[in-house]
Design a protein around this motif. Structure first.
Motif, short mmCIF file in Angstrom:
data_model
loop_
_atom_site.label_atom_id
_atom_site.label_comp_id
_atom_site.label_asym_id
_atom_site.label_seq_id
_atom_site.Cartn_x
_atom_site.Cartn_y
_atom_site.Cartn_z
N ALA A 1 0.96 -1.21 0.15
CA ALA A 1 -0.07 0.01 0.11
C ALA A 1 0.82 1.31 -0.04
CB ALA A 1 -1.07 0.00 1.15
N LEU A 2 2.19 1.07 0.29
CA LEU A 2 2.81 2.28 0.49
C LEU A 2 4.45 2.11 -0.06
CD1 LEU A 2 2.38 2.92 4.44
CD2 LEU A 2 1.12 4.19 2.62
N ARG A 3 4.81 3.28 -0.38
CA ARG A 3 6.28 3.35 -1.04
C ARG A 3 7.24 3.18 0.16
NH1 ARG A 3 5.65 8.24 -5.11
NH2 ARG A 3 6.88 9.29 -3.09
N PRO A 4 8.51 2.82 -0.03
CA PRO A 4 9.46 2.87 1.08
C PRO A 4 9.61 4.64 2.04
CG PRO A 4 10.43 1.84 -0.66
CD PRO A 4 8.87 2.31 -1.18
N ASP A 5 9.25 5.64 1.13
CA ASP A 5 9.00 6.86 1.68
C ASP A 5 7.98 7.12 2.62
OD1 ASP A 5 7.27 7.26 -0.37
OD2 ASP A 5 8.40 8.69 -1.31
N GLY A 6 6.93 6.03 2.61
CA GLY A 6 5.81 6.21 3.34
C GLY A 6 4.39 6.81 2.67
N LYS A 7 4.94 7.36 1.38
CA LYS A 7 3.72 7.86 0.56
C LYS A 7 2.94 6.58 -0.32
CE LYS A 7 5.96 12.14 -0.64
NZ LYS A 7 6.96 13.09 -1.72
N PRO A 8 1.74 6.83 -0.61
CA PRO A 8 0.91 6.03 -1.43
C PRO A 8 1.57 5.40 -2.54
CG PRO A 8 -0.42 7.80 -0.60
CD PRO A 8 0.89 8.31 -0.38
N ALA A 9 1.28 4.07 -2.48
CA ALA A 9 1.87 3.33 -3.86
C ALA A 9 0.95 3.46 -5.14
CB ALA A 9 2.05 1.87 -3.56
N ALA A 10 0.11 4.27 -5.27
CA ALA A 10 -0.97 4.44 -6.30
C ALA A 10 -0.29 5.23 -7.37
CB ALA A 10 -1.93 5.22 -5.81
N THR A 11 -0.54 5.03 -8.73
CA THR A 11 0.08 5.70 -9.77
C THR A 11 -0.91 6.43 -10.61
OG1 THR A 11 -0.09 3.74 -11.19
CG2 THR A 11 1.99 4.07 -9.88
N LEU A 12 -0.36 7.46 -11.41
CA LEU A 12 -1.19 8.21 -12.08
C LEU A 12 -2.02 7.51 -13.15
CD1 LEU A 12 0.97 11.48 -12.42
CD2 LEU A 12 -1.27 11.20 -11.43
N ASN A 13 -3.43 7.73 -13.18
CA ASN A 13 -4.14 7.25 -14.49
C ASN A 13 -3.50 7.77 -15.98
OD1 ASN A 13 -5.96 6.11 -12.79
ND2 ASN A 13 -7.44 7.95 -12.94
N PRO A 14 -3.13 6.65 -16.70
CA PRO A 14 -2.58 6.97 -17.90
C PRO A 14 -3.67 7.12 -18.87
CG PRO A 14 -2.61 4.79 -17.63
CD PRO A 14 -3.12 5.21 -16.37
N ALA A 15 -3.10 8.12 -20.17
CA ALA A 15 -3.82 8.00 -21.26
C ALA A 15 -3.97 6.59 -21.96
CB ALA A 15 -3.17 9.09 -22.08
N ASP B 1 14.14 5.47 -8.41
CA ASP B 1 14.20 4.47 -7.68
C ASP B 1 13.41 3.35 -8.28
OD1 ASP B 1 11.13 4.13 -6.39
OD2 ASP B 1 11.77 6.39 -6.87
N ASP B 2 13.45 2.28 -7.88
CA ASP B 2 13.04 1.08 -8.61
C ASP B 2 11.70 0.45 -7.70
OD1 ASP B 2 13.85 -0.08 -6.40
OD2 ASP B 2 14.96 -1.83 -7.17
N PHE B 3 11.03 1.16 -6.87
CA PHE B 3 9.79 0.84 -6.27
C PHE B 3 8.87 0.07 -7.00
CE2 PHE B 3 5.55 1.42 -4.64
CZ PHE B 3 5.61 0.30 -3.55
#
Length: 448
Positions: free
Chosen positions: A230-244, A378-380
């Motif tokens: 659910a989270l990246r190593p930096d603590g931010k959400p692991a979600a990504t942007l909706n692509p075109a 980074d490679d997360f």
């Protein structure tokens, strides 16, 4: 004088091949040998695929309403006064969550009322009226009389928006444009019953809701249900942007990260494992319990529908329609033409952009994947994919920061502007561009 038979045969074959190539280049390549009947058949088939694909992209739920009915999301939308639960979802609230209304689909009786603003946008009953009229992009309501009994979702939910011609969130449909306003996590979190997710992820209800509401507008985590991260190593959400979903013709690999598969693979993955449509999905790579513990436990790589497969037969036409979606052209005045001409030389030369973003598709027309180290990040996110690489994103509609690239660049929006992207690569590849060269390069990128 005798000749060696092998040499003679090789020489004769060479002459025949050369002659055949010459004959082909002089005749076959320039003469259309197809019959009128075959031309008509091809054209008719293409038109049929285009029309079917458009309908599937816009309106087909793939049977996902069966899953979402169990979450009772429809009850939360309707509200207690309309046979559901709670306060309900008003049109104004829905618009704030990034849902869009297709003005062209509005009934004739409703359209003038919307234009005049006389329809109450603060009443959940109006939301039900919009759903019944099939005007909410990407969301299809299923009714018994006046009562909403389920909702299903379509591809257009995340991959279409509107031109805001009436007001923000209400206008003409723009297929293929990413909806960077859509807060899909917050919408799902409205559902009273999230037990399907708590059981799958083996966490409690509060945790699921916390994760969903952390994503924010324009972002979604398509790997959460396979790896549980659910989270990246930096603590931010692991979600990504909706692509075109436009400009995919000629592009290998569909997602931000590589190795998942082509456009058709990702359509099946999303339709079945994310939208929760009813279809067949097979990917034994998801049996890797170390890399994909959630998927391995749930056997996600071996899904079979309970009853009719409502996905597989639709994949060809859906793919065809997506490949037909053009890249939006830059609006007049959105870039400096003279600077863009200079920037093109920088792009192809000193900056070395074209070595990966090969014109005119602006990605590699072959294996368009790179390690995190190669591109200096980074490679997360790449480590969540089967092959651990990032895709060379095709450069498309970079002038449009209001819709297509709202929220930034790269998979997670880490670069807010094109200048940030250019500066990153200038440092990483030590291209030593001057400030003028950077400015010109940015104008060229906006012209693509």
């Amino acid at each position: 004088m005798s000749r060696h038979p092998l040499k003679f045969a090789f020489g004769a074959a060479t002459v025949l091949l050369a002659g055949g190539s010459l004959l082909y280049s002089c005749t076959t390549a320039k003469v259309d040998t197809s019959t009128p009947e075959s031309k008509r058949a091809i054209n008719a088939h293409a038109e049929q695929m285009l029309n079917e694909g458009r309908e599937i992209f816009r309106f087909d739920t793939f049977g996902s309403e069966a899953f979402w009915a169990k979450t009772r999301l429809h009850d939360a939308i309707a509200g207690e006064k309309n046979g559901g639960v709670g306060a309900g979802l008003t049109p104004n609230q829905a618009l704030k969550l990034g849902l869009k209304v297709d003005l062209q689909k509005a009934p004739k009786a409703l359209l003038p009322l919307l234009q005049l603003g006389s329809v109450s946008l603060n009443d959940p009953k109006t939301t039900l009226g919009l759903l019944k009229a099939d005007t909410v992009i990407g969301v299809k309501g299923f009714f018994e009389g006046e009562r909403l009994r389920a909702i299903g979702i379509t591809c257009a939910l995340c991959h279409s928006t509107v031109d805001d011609s009436l007001r923000e969130g209400i206008g003409g449909r723009l297929d293929g444009w990413p909806n960077r306003d859509l807060d899909i996590g917050a919408i799902v979190a409205l559902a009273p019953d999230l037990s399907a997710f708590t059981q799958l992820l083996q966490v409690n209800d509060a945790t699921v809701r916390k994760v969903l509401t952390s994503w924010g507008p324009g972002k979604y985590d398509a790997e959460l249900v396979v790896d549980g991260k659910a989270l990246r190593p930096d603590g931010k959400p692991a979600a990504t942007l909706n692509p075109a979903a436009y400009g995919l013709a000629g592009v290998n690999n569909h997602t931000w990260t590589g190795g998942w598969g082509t456009v058709t693979y990702w359509n099946a993955y999303v339709a079945i494992t994310q939208m929760h449509g009813q279809g067949t999905f097979f990917d034994p790579r998801l049996d890797d319990a170390k890399k994909y513990p959630v998927a391995a436990r749930a056997r996600t790589g071996h899904l079979q529908p309970q009853g009719e497969d409502k996905v597989t037969a639709k994949l060809p036409a859906l793919h065809f329609y997506q490949l037909s979606l053009p890249i939006p052209k830059p609006l007049p005045g959105s870039f400096d033409k003279a600077a863009a001409e200079r920037g093109q030389r920088v792009f192809n030369g000193k900056a070395r952009c074209a070595s990966c973003h090969v014109p005119p598709i602006f990605t590699e027309p072959w294996w368009n994947l790179h390690t995190a180290q190669e591109i200096g990040i980074d490679d997360f996110q790449s480590s969540r994919s089967p092959d651990g690489r990032y895709r060379t994103a095709p450069l498309r509609a970079l002038w449009d920061m209001k819709k297509s690239h709202k929220g930034g660049f790269y998979h997670d929006g880490r670069f807010a502007t094109l200048a940030d992207v250019v500066n990153h690569y200038d440092r990483h590849f030590a291209t030593r561009l001057s400030e003028q060269e950077k400015a010109d390069l940015i104008e060229y990128l906006k012209s693509i």
